[in-house]
Every structure is written in C-alpha cells, then in structure tokens.
Design an enzyme around this catalytic site. Sequence first.
Site, short mmCIF file in Angstrom:
data_model
loop_
_atom_site.label_atom_id
_atom_site.label_comp_id
_atom_site.label_asym_id
_atom_site.label_seq_id
_atom_site.Cartn_x
_atom_site.Cartn_y
_atom_site.Cartn_z
N SER A 1 -28.89 41.48 -0.13
CA SER A 1 -28.67 42.32 -1.30
C SER A 1 -29.75 43.38 -1.27
O SER A 1 -30.79 43.19 -0.63
CB SER A 1 -28.79 41.48 -2.58
N TYR B 1 -33.23 35.03 -7.70
CA TYR B 1 -32.16 35.59 -6.88
C TYR B 1 -32.73 36.50 -5.79
O TYR B 1 -32.34 36.39 -4.61
CB TYR B 1 -31.17 36.37 -7.74
#
Length: 279
Positions: free
Chosen positions: A137, A151
């Site tokens: 990401s 995350y």
Amino acid sequence: METKKVWFVTGASKGLGLALVKKLLQQNYRVVATSRNSQSLITEIGDASENFLPLEVNLADDKDVKSAIAKSVDYFGQVDVIVNNAGYGQIGTLEELSDKEARENFDINVFGTLNVIRNAMPHLRQQRSGHIFNISSIGGYSGNFPGWGIYCATKFAVAGLTESLAEEIKDFGVKATVVYPGYFRTDFLSKESVRTPENVIEEYETARNSEQAHLDEINGNQPNDPDKGAEAIIAISEVENPPVHFLLGSGTDEYLNNKIKLITDDAEKWSELTFSTVI
C-alpha cells in the site's frame, strides 16, 4: 501456440484482486483465485473451468495454504505468477488497538503472505522461473497516516520482506515485486471491510478525524480505477526485468517525493551527530 501462464491470486473475491482475475481470464491466462468463501468467487466469476479454479483458503493456516498450492499444481500442472493481494485495513492508534487486533492484522497481511511464498517457492524454484507480486500500500511506504499505524506496519513489513525476497530468489530466475497502490475505487474503505478499534480513546482527535475522512469522504471518491490497476500489474508481469518497487496509481508520486524530502532533510540537519560516532 504458447501456453498461457498460471496465476495464483489471493483475496480475489472483490476489489483489485477481483478486477485482476477478470482481466486475466479475458486475456486467456489460467487463474487460481482464492477467498475465505469460494462461493463468492463462483458468484462473481463462475464455476471451475479449464482456465479457472476457485479455492476457499484460510491464509493464516499454513497447511491450508500448502494444500491450495498443491491443488493448483495438480489442476494446471504448474504455477507461474503469485499475487499476494489478500489483506484488510485496521484502523486505530497504536495505544487503542489490543494485542489481538494487532496480531490478527499481521496474521493476514504479513504471515498470510509468507505462507503463500513459503509454499509456492519450491515449485517456482524447481521450474527456475516465476514472479511474485506482493501487494503493499502507499501506507507501506509512507506511514504518516494517524490511526493507521498497525495497518501501515503490516504493509511496511510486506515491502521489506519483498526486498529481501527479490535478492534471495533471483538466482533461480524468479522475480519479486512489491506494489504500492494508492487510493483505488474499491470497497476497501467500506464499513463492511475496514475494521475499527474495539476500545476507542476519544483524546486521539487527529486519528478520529483521519478515520472519518477515510470512511465518509475518501470512500467512493478514490481517483484510481481497479481495472486499470489490474492492467498495469499484468503489464509488469510481461517485462523481462520488472521493478522490485512499483508505485500504482495517481497520487503515489506525492507520497514518494514527500518522504524522500523528509528523510533527506533530517539526514542533512542531523549529519553532524550522525558522523560523530567515528573513532
């Protein structure tokens, strides 16, 4: 006629994974698609066929992953391209999230990826070819997203292990690429997909604002198209010398440039202390 490669794609029932599987099948690749629920794959794509194999897999279970890879090789005779796409977003500050919440995010986003790599590599190593895509990401490159620390940590881990993997497997003719997607218009940020902290600490106002912005404003307004993202990944798979790091989507260059500037500025500002350790 050249036989099309076999792709093994995790987290394929929605989002970027689903878009990728559909594009691959349109281009006559052979595809193994995994999800926690195989019926969702059948509903979206169809039953097993000569080019498609849907599998229900618990990525956190190494034995289940090993079985899935074995079924894939039995079905198609080989695997060529691995896409570790499965994962989910966990919102919450580092203080807020429980040990259980943090570990569950790592179990899927990191250890699930490692389970696939561990069980796919014997086949790729033996055939002396292959390509592993690990979907990180932009939050795995730049961690300045308040309330997304765990995350981001999972996605930083994915980036770090991919760098090492690329060096470890290059002698076998196998490639590795970490993909840093920006904001894509999928259901990743929907309230049904993203997880929020069980025990909220209201004092973290900045994190709450970030959380609400992602869930209420950014969700549904992301600038990038998952179909075009899928096409880009397929294009990378077809080049002779693919990148180890691949930024995917509009807006990712801004995070790249900002982080380079941040690290460079800090290095220059503190260089005297940095080199003060010389004997």
